[in-house]
Design a protein around this motif. Structure first.
Motif, PDB file in Angstrom:
ATOM      1  N   UNK A  66       5.784 -49.594 -42.793  1.00 31.78           N
ATOM      2  CA  UNK A  66       4.610 -50.166 -43.450  1.00 31.78           C
ATOM      3  C   UNK A  66       3.912 -49.029 -44.187  1.00 31.78           C
ATOM      4  N   UNK A  67       3.476 -49.289 -45.415  1.00 34.97           N
ATOM      5  CA  UNK A  67       2.838 -48.225 -46.200  1.00 34.97           C
ATOM      6  C   UNK A  67       1.466 -48.681 -46.682  1.00 34.97           C
ATOM      7  N   UNK A  68       0.474 -47.824 -46.479  1.00 32.99           N
ATOM      8  CA  UNK A  68      -0.846 -48.024 -47.100  1.00 32.99           C
ATOM      9  C   UNK A  68      -1.026 -46.868 -48.074  1.00 32.99           C
ATOM     10  N   UNK A  69      -1.287 -47.202 -49.320  1.00 30.66           N
ATOM     11  CA  UNK A  69      -1.170 -46.247 -50.420  1.00 30.66           C
ATOM     12  C   UNK A  69      -2.459 -46.278 -51.243  1.00 30.66           C
ATOM     13  N   UNK A  70      -3.139 -45.154 -51.317  1.00 30.78           N
ATOM     14  CA  UNK A  70      -4.371 -45.075 -52.119  1.00 30.78           C
ATOM     15  C   UNK A  70      -4.025 -44.663 -53.545  1.00 30.78           C
ATOM     16  N   UNK A  71      -4.588 -45.368 -54.510  1.00 37.39           N
ATOM     17  CA  UNK A  71      -4.340 -44.991 -55.899  1.00 37.39           C
ATOM     18  C   UNK A  71      -5.511 -45.385 -56.784  1.00 37.39           C
ATOM     19  N   UNK A  72      -5.655 -44.655 -57.902  1.00 39.03           N
ATOM     20  CA  UNK A  72      -6.603 -45.047 -58.953  1.00 39.03           C
ATOM     21  C   UNK A  72      -5.871 -45.840 -60.012  1.00 39.03           C
ATOM     22  N   UNK A  73      -4.549 -45.898 -59.917  1.00 33.22           N
ATOM     23  CA  UNK A  73      -3.752 -46.431 -61.026  1.00 33.22           C
ATOM     24  C   UNK A  73      -3.391 -47.900 -60.813  1.00 33.22           C
ATOM     25  N   UNK A  79       9.965 -46.988 -53.251  1.00 34.04           N
ATOM     26  CA  UNK A  79      10.401 -48.376 -53.041  1.00 34.04           C
ATOM     27  C   UNK A  79      11.701 -48.406 -52.242  1.00 34.04           C
ATOM     28  N   UNK A  80      12.604 -47.498 -52.590  1.00 33.42           N
ATOM     29  CA  UNK A  80      13.886 -47.437 -51.877  1.00 33.42           C
ATOM     30  C   UNK A  80      13.669 -47.022 -50.416  1.00 33.42           C
ATOM     31  N   UNK A  81      12.811 -46.004 -50.225  1.00 32.76           N
ATOM     32  CA  UNK A  81      12.538 -45.521 -48.861  1.00 32.76           C
ATOM     33  C   UNK A  81      11.943 -46.613 -47.993  1.00 32.76           C
ATOM     34  N   UNK A  82      11.049 -47.366 -48.580  1.00 38.52           N
ATOM     35  CA  UNK A  82      10.419 -48.437 -47.804  1.00 38.52           C
ATOM     36  C   UNK A  82      11.481 -49.443 -47.375  1.00 38.52           C
ATOM     37  N   UNK A  83      12.369 -49.747 -48.316  1.00 40.79           N
ATOM     38  CA  UNK A  83      13.444 -50.680 -48.035  1.00 40.79           C
ATOM     39  C   UNK A  83      14.347 -50.137 -46.916  1.00 40.79           C
ATOM     40  N   UNK A  84      14.664 -48.838 -47.009  1.00 41.98           N
ATOM     41  CA  UNK A  84      15.620 -48.249 -46.061  1.00 41.98           C
ATOM     42  C   UNK A  84      15.014 -48.004 -44.681  1.00 41.98           C
ATOM     43  N   UNK A  85      13.717 -47.704 -44.624  1.00 41.69           N
ATOM     44  CA  UNK A  85      13.112 -47.362 -43.332  1.00 41.69           C
ATOM     45  C   UNK A  85      12.366 -48.537 -42.704  1.00 41.69           C
ATOM     46  N   UNK A  86      11.985 -49.530 -43.503  1.00 40.72           N
ATOM     47  CA  UNK A  86      11.205 -50.659 -42.974  1.00 40.72           C
ATOM     48  C   UNK A  86       9.783 -50.279 -42.610  1.00 40.72           C
ATOM     49  N   UNK A  98      -6.919 -56.180 -43.223  1.00 34.13           N
ATOM     50  CA  UNK A  98      -5.791 -56.175 -42.293  1.00 34.13           C
ATOM     51  C   UNK A  98      -4.665 -55.335 -42.886  1.00 34.13           C
ATOM     52  N   UNK A  99      -3.964 -54.611 -42.026  1.00 40.10           N
ATOM     53  CA  UNK A  99      -2.717 -53.961 -42.439  1.00 40.10           C
ATOM     54  C   UNK A  99      -1.606 -54.692 -41.714  1.00 40.10           C
ATOM     55  N   UNK A 100      -0.770 -55.385 -42.474  1.00 34.65           N
ATOM     56  CA  UNK A 100       0.262 -56.224 -41.861  1.00 34.65           C
ATOM     57  C   UNK A 100       1.594 -55.482 -41.801  1.00 34.65           C
ATOM     58  N   UNK A 101       2.332 -55.758 -40.740  1.00 34.76           N
ATOM     59  CA  UNK A 101       3.614 -55.070 -40.548  1.00 34.76           C
ATOM     60  C   UNK A 101       4.515 -55.255 -41.758  1.00 34.76           C
ATOM     61  N   UNK A 102       5.127 -54.171 -42.177  1.00 36.24           N
ATOM     62  CA  UNK A 102       6.153 -54.124 -43.231  1.00 36.24           C
ATOM     63  C   UNK A 102       5.626 -54.350 -44.630  1.00 36.24           C
ATOM     64  N   UNK A 103       4.313 -54.386 -44.797  1.00 33.56           N
ATOM     65  CA  UNK A 103       3.812 -54.550 -46.163  1.00 33.56           C
ATOM     66  C   UNK A 103       3.625 -53.202 -46.847  1.00 33.56           C
ATOM     67  N   UNK A 148       2.470 -60.014 -37.809  1.00 35.95           N
ATOM     68  CA  UNK A 148       1.860 -59.020 -36.917  1.00 35.95           C
ATOM     69  C   UNK A 148       1.032 -58.021 -37.726  1.00 35.95           C
ATOM     70  N   UNK A 149      -0.044 -57.575 -37.118  1.00 39.12           N
ATOM     71  CA  UNK A 149      -0.910 -56.634 -37.814  1.00 39.12           C
ATOM     72  C   UNK A 149      -0.855 -55.275 -37.144  1.00 39.12           C
ATOM     73  N   UNK A 150      -0.843 -54.230 -37.957  1.00 39.98           N
ATOM     74  CA  UNK A 150      -0.860 -52.878 -37.399  1.00 39.98           C
ATOM     75  C   UNK A 150      -2.286 -52.369 -37.254  1.00 39.98           C
ATOM     76  N   UNK A 151      -3.178 -52.867 -38.095  1.00 40.36           N
ATOM     77  CA  UNK A 151      -4.584 -52.460 -38.001  1.00 40.36           C
ATOM     78  C   UNK A 151      -5.445 -53.584 -38.548  1.00 40.36           C
ATOM     79  N   UNK A 152      -6.617 -53.689 -37.964  1.00 43.30           N
ATOM     80  CA  UNK A 152      -7.536 -54.741 -38.394  1.00 43.30           C
ATOM     81  C   UNK A 152      -8.950 -54.148 -38.431  1.00 43.30           C
ATOM     82  N   UNK A 153      -9.579 -54.202 -39.597  1.00 41.54           N
ATOM     83  CA  UNK A 153     -10.960 -53.743 -39.730  1.00 41.54           C
ATOM     84  C   UNK A 153     -11.844 -54.971 -39.912  1.00 41.54           C
ATOM     85  N   UNK A 154     -12.909 -55.040 -39.149  1.00 42.03           N
ATOM     86  CA  UNK A 154     -13.837 -56.171 -39.257  1.00 42.03           C
ATOM     87  C   UNK A 154     -15.263 -55.658 -39.346  1.00 42.03           C
ATOM     88  N   UNK A 155     -15.895 -55.946 -40.461  1.00 43.07           N
ATOM     89  CA  UNK A 155     -17.299 -55.549 -40.657  1.00 43.07           C
ATOM     90  C   UNK A 155     -17.499 -54.043 -40.520  1.00 43.07           C
TER      91      UNK A 155
END
Ligand code: ATP
Length: 257
Positions: free
Chosen positions: A188-195, A179-186, A35-40, A10-17
């Motif tokens: 989906x996270x989208x995370x911006x980073x330069x690293x 990582x633990x929080x994601x595991x405990x809450x389930x 695509x932003x997929x559930x639980x990723x 399942x997808x939470x968001x989908x960007x096309x063009x």
């Protein structure tokens, strides 16, 4: 007889063009498919100014695309935002900072208390609910900011370089907390980073972006086993860093080293 394709996630968001021009004429994004997929745990990795924050704002509905389509499959109130700065109200106690999104949603303090306390427990700050922000370290303030995003139990959390201003030791600790929080809450996270290292450590998928106008130039599957005692010194981590680094170098128009 043709076989049915496997069910897609399942997808939470989908960007096309999707393209984005700001009013001053800046072309921030060009023809983005994502695509932003559930639980990723999806990392957006790219050079400064390539439009990473713009993608987060589009997903959150704070901006509209100039062209292309953006489909959201999550409830409007089911998204949390964490910024690079903790953006806490200095005059309010930790509890009231975390209570804020629930208050804005119309909940009473009493009704929200359990959710606030649970969010604070998730980030290890249950003992600090009566403290003021200026009594906390930088890492603790960021934990409060994360707790504030978690309190309404969002299905999607958008994080815009949340640890960039922190020292490396604190950053590593918060990476593990996340990582633990994601595991405990389930969530989906989208995370911006330069690293590259942070993207490789945290993500299940890394979307690598080109310089502005930003495009997605590579998507790296990063579902490496995270259970290892020290993932940062494992060959799987090194391989992910190398893949992300090479993709970034290609995106920057340089020879991959
Ligand atoms: N509201 C705005 N009005 C005009 N231009 C903007 C606006 N917001 C962003 N931009 C421009 O759009 C481009 C992309 O900005 P954005 O903040 O999305 O990039 P970014 O990859 O998140 O950058 P950084 O990594 O430096 O935070 C930049 O050139 C920026 O100056």
């Amino acid at each position: 007889m043709t076989q049915a394709p496997p069910p897609s996630l399942p997808q939470l968001a989908q960007l096309r063009g999707v393209s984005k021009f700001y009013e001053n004429g800046v072309e921030a994004l060009r023809d983005v498919d994502l695509d932003v997929r559930a639980e990723e745990f999806l990392a957006l990795l790219g050079p400064s100014g390539c439009g990473k924050s713009t993608i987060l704002r589009l997903i959150a509905g704070l901006e509209a695309p100039s062209a292309g389509t953006l489909t959201r499959s999550f409830a409007a109130g089911s998204v949390g935002f964490v910024f690079q700065e903790p953006t806490l109200m200095p005059w309010a106690k930790v509890f009231d900072n975390v209570f804020l999104p629930l208050r804005l949603a119309g909940q009473s303090r009493g009704k929200a208390a359990a959710a606030v306390e649970q969010a604070l427990a998730l980030v290890g700050l249950e003992a600090f609910q009566n403290a003021f922000p200026n009594e906390l370290s930088g890492g603790m303030k960021m934990r409060v900011s994360i707790a504030r995003a978690l309190a309404p139990r969002p299905s999607l959390i958008l994080m815009d370089e949340p640890f960039a201003a922190l020292d490396e030791i604190t950053r590593f600790q918060l990476n593990d907390d996340l990582l633990r929080l994601r595991h405990e809450t389930g969530a989906t996270i989208v995370f911006v980073t330069h690293s590259i290292f942070e993207a490789a450590y945290l993500s299940t998928r890394i979307a690598v972006m080109s310089p502005r106008p930003g495009r997605i130039v590579a998507e790296i599957d990063a579902e490496a086993p995270r259970g290892a005692e020290n993932f940062r010194s494992s060959p799987a981590f090194a391989a992910l860093c190398e893949a992300a680094s090479n993709a970034l170098h290609r995106a920057m128009g340089e020879e991959a080293s």
